[in-house]
Design an enzyme around this catalytic site. Structure first.
Site, PDB file in Angstrom:
ATOM      1  N   ARG A 121       0.843  -1.202   0.000  1.00 33.83           N
ATOM      2  CA  ARG A 121       0.000   0.000   0.000  1.00 33.83           C
ATOM      3  C   ARG A 121       0.875   1.249   0.000  1.00 33.83           C
ATOM      4  O   ARG A 121       1.013   1.937   0.999  1.00 33.83           O
ATOM      5  CB  ARG A 121      -0.918  -0.013   1.234  1.00 33.83           C
ATOM      6  N   GLN A 126      -0.190   2.310  -6.599  1.00 34.11           N
ATOM      7  CA  GLN A 126      -1.628   2.533  -6.688  1.00 34.11           C
ATOM      8  C   GLN A 126      -2.219   2.102  -8.020  1.00 34.11           C
ATOM      9  O   GLN A 126      -3.318   1.554  -8.074  1.00 34.11           O
ATOM     10  CB  GLN A 126      -1.948   4.010  -6.421  1.00 34.11           C
ATOM     11  N   ASP A 129      -2.877  -1.741  -8.154  1.00 35.16           N
ATOM     12  CA  ASP A 129      -3.617  -2.319  -7.028  1.00 35.16           C
ATOM     13  C   ASP A 129      -4.990  -2.825  -7.464  1.00 35.16           C
ATOM     14  O   ASP A 129      -5.953  -2.061  -7.552  1.00 35.16           O
ATOM     15  CB  ASP A 129      -3.749  -1.262  -5.932  1.00 35.16           C
ATOM     16  N   SER A 132      -8.015  -2.336  -4.925  1.00 33.32           N
ATOM     17  CA  SER A 132      -8.650  -1.014  -4.926  1.00 33.32           C
ATOM     18  C   SER A 132      -9.561  -0.825  -6.138  1.00 33.32           C
ATOM     19  O   SER A 132     -10.699  -0.360  -6.012  1.00 33.32           O
ATOM     20  CB  SER A 132      -7.588   0.089  -4.906  1.00 33.32           C
ATOM     21  N   TYR A 226      -7.986  -1.339   4.443  1.00 39.12           N
ATOM     22  CA  TYR A 226      -9.405  -1.644   4.524  1.00 39.12           C
ATOM     23  C   TYR A 226      -9.935  -1.630   5.946  1.00 39.12           C
ATOM     24  O   TYR A 226     -11.079  -1.295   6.188  1.00 39.12           O
ATOM     25  CB  TYR A 226      -9.672  -3.023   3.899  1.00 39.12           C
TER      26      TYR A 226
END
Length: 370
Positions: A121, A126, A129, A132, A226
């Site tokens: 993370r 990003q 991912d 996500s 999360y």
């Protein structure tokens, strides 16, 4: 390098790891792409869509035989592993922390394996991912499914026959899925409230026009994108703080998951008994045990007039968009790991180190936890 795109075999799965558009981009980067017959059909991608961009369509056995890198969304199963050997590099969500036996089986083939759900993370990762990107769609779809299951509409509506008051929506967990659920419910006109163990999510919640239910004193064991692992004392405080909103809610969406662990129970059987008749709970954490004590995966349970739907809604139901986003994550990850269409094997680099679970049949120390 030849990349093989496999058709998903898990029951209910309708996505494909790579869309035709992403296949085209890989080919433009000098990769050869082989796609299993009908791999994209349930995502509305025809074999001809892949052929038009230069991909080769083959039967399953040929994809395994002729590919160096094999891509899937869900973990490789025992039938897959019968066709895997030491020259293969596997890439999928392996959920390695909760699947030690599968990791041993993959290692026994001598193959190498990357786990997409192990993506660190960090800001650099990003755009790779998958958790996500897929959770974003799940949050949207949870609200749409809830709207379908409810016996009320979301917005305030003034008619000649009288005024319809807006529905009340409560979201547990202000992560990627939760934020999208809040935004979607607000757009549809509902009164939205949300709660999360992380106080920093208050600002995000309020920026979307929802009310944040704050709980004094949060869990302090370990953080996650999360959820956190909360103390029993905190969980008790949260229930007390949220009860009024829970008992007034028409739709409740729960999204709290801790990777590699059972989902925390946020709504007890006793709490369900005090909810409004006709209320709906969409439990997105059902695959890991559920945030509602009465949830059952892929089933609708009705208790005291409350409809409890256990699901991942993991965007199989919006598989075209889900596959496009998943494929883009895959493309970015492959680009990160390779140079001139060949793997760099930079084991000192954080993303590579975190996601490379098995190398040449050896389970790496950061892979399986027991």
């Amino acid at each position: 390098m030849t990349i093989g795109i496999l058709k998903e075999t898990q029951k209910g799965e309708t996505r494909v790891a790579i869309s035709p558009n992403i296949a085209k981009q890989l080919i433009e980067k000098d990769f050869k792409v082989i796609v299993e017959e009908d791999a994209g059909t349930t995502s509305s991608f025809k074999d001809s869509d892949y052929s038009k961009v230069g991909a080769q369509i083959e039967k399953r056995g040929v994809v395994f035989k002729d590919s160096d890198l094999l891509l899937k969304i869900n973990p490789f199963d025992q039938e897959d592993l019968k066709l895997v050997d030491k020259r293969h590099i596997l890439m999928s969500q392996l959920f390695h922390k909760s699947n030690p036996e599968l990791m041993k089986a993959i290692a026994a083939t001598g193959a190498t394996a990357f786990s997409l759900d192990a993506m660190p993370r960090i800001s650099r990762a990003q755009d790779m991912d998958v958790l996500s990107s897929q959770s974003n769609l799940a949050g949207y779809k949870a609200v749409i499914r809830g709207a379908y299951e409810m016996t009320k509409i979301f917005p305030l509506m003034m008619t000649a026959a009288g005024t319809i008051t807006p529905a009340r929506v409560l979201v547990y967990g202000v992560g990627v899925a939760g934020l999208q659920a809040i935004a979607t419910a607000k757009r549809l006109g509902a009164i939205v409230e949300a709660t999360d163990i992380r106080p920093e999510t208050k600002e995000q919640t309020e920026s979307l026009g929802a009310k944040f239910i704050e709980v004094e004193g949060n869990g302090d064991e370990e953080a996650s994108v999360y959820a956190k692992v909360a103390s029993e004392e905190y969980m008790k405080k949260q229930k007390e703080a949220v009860n009024k909103s829970l008992f007034q809610a028409d739709l409740v969406i729960t999204t709290a998951m801790v990777p590699g662990r059972k989902s925390p129970v946020l709504i007890t059987k006793e709490q369900v008994g005090q909810m409004k008749n006709g209320a709906v709970i969409i439990d997105l954490a059902a695959a890991q045990g559920g945030n509602c004590a009465l949830s059952k995966m892929n089933k609708i349970v009705v208790k005291n007039g409350v409809k409890i739907i256990g699901t991942t809604i993991s965007p199989e139901s919006v598989s075209t968009n889900a596959s496009e986003l998943f494929g883009k994550n895959m493309y970015n990850f492959i680009m990160h790991l390779t140079e001139n269409a060949a793997f760099k094997w930079d084991l000192e680099e954080e993303i590579t180190d975190a996601t490379l679970i098995i190398q040449n049949g050896t389970i790496r120390k950061n892979g399986v936890t027991t």
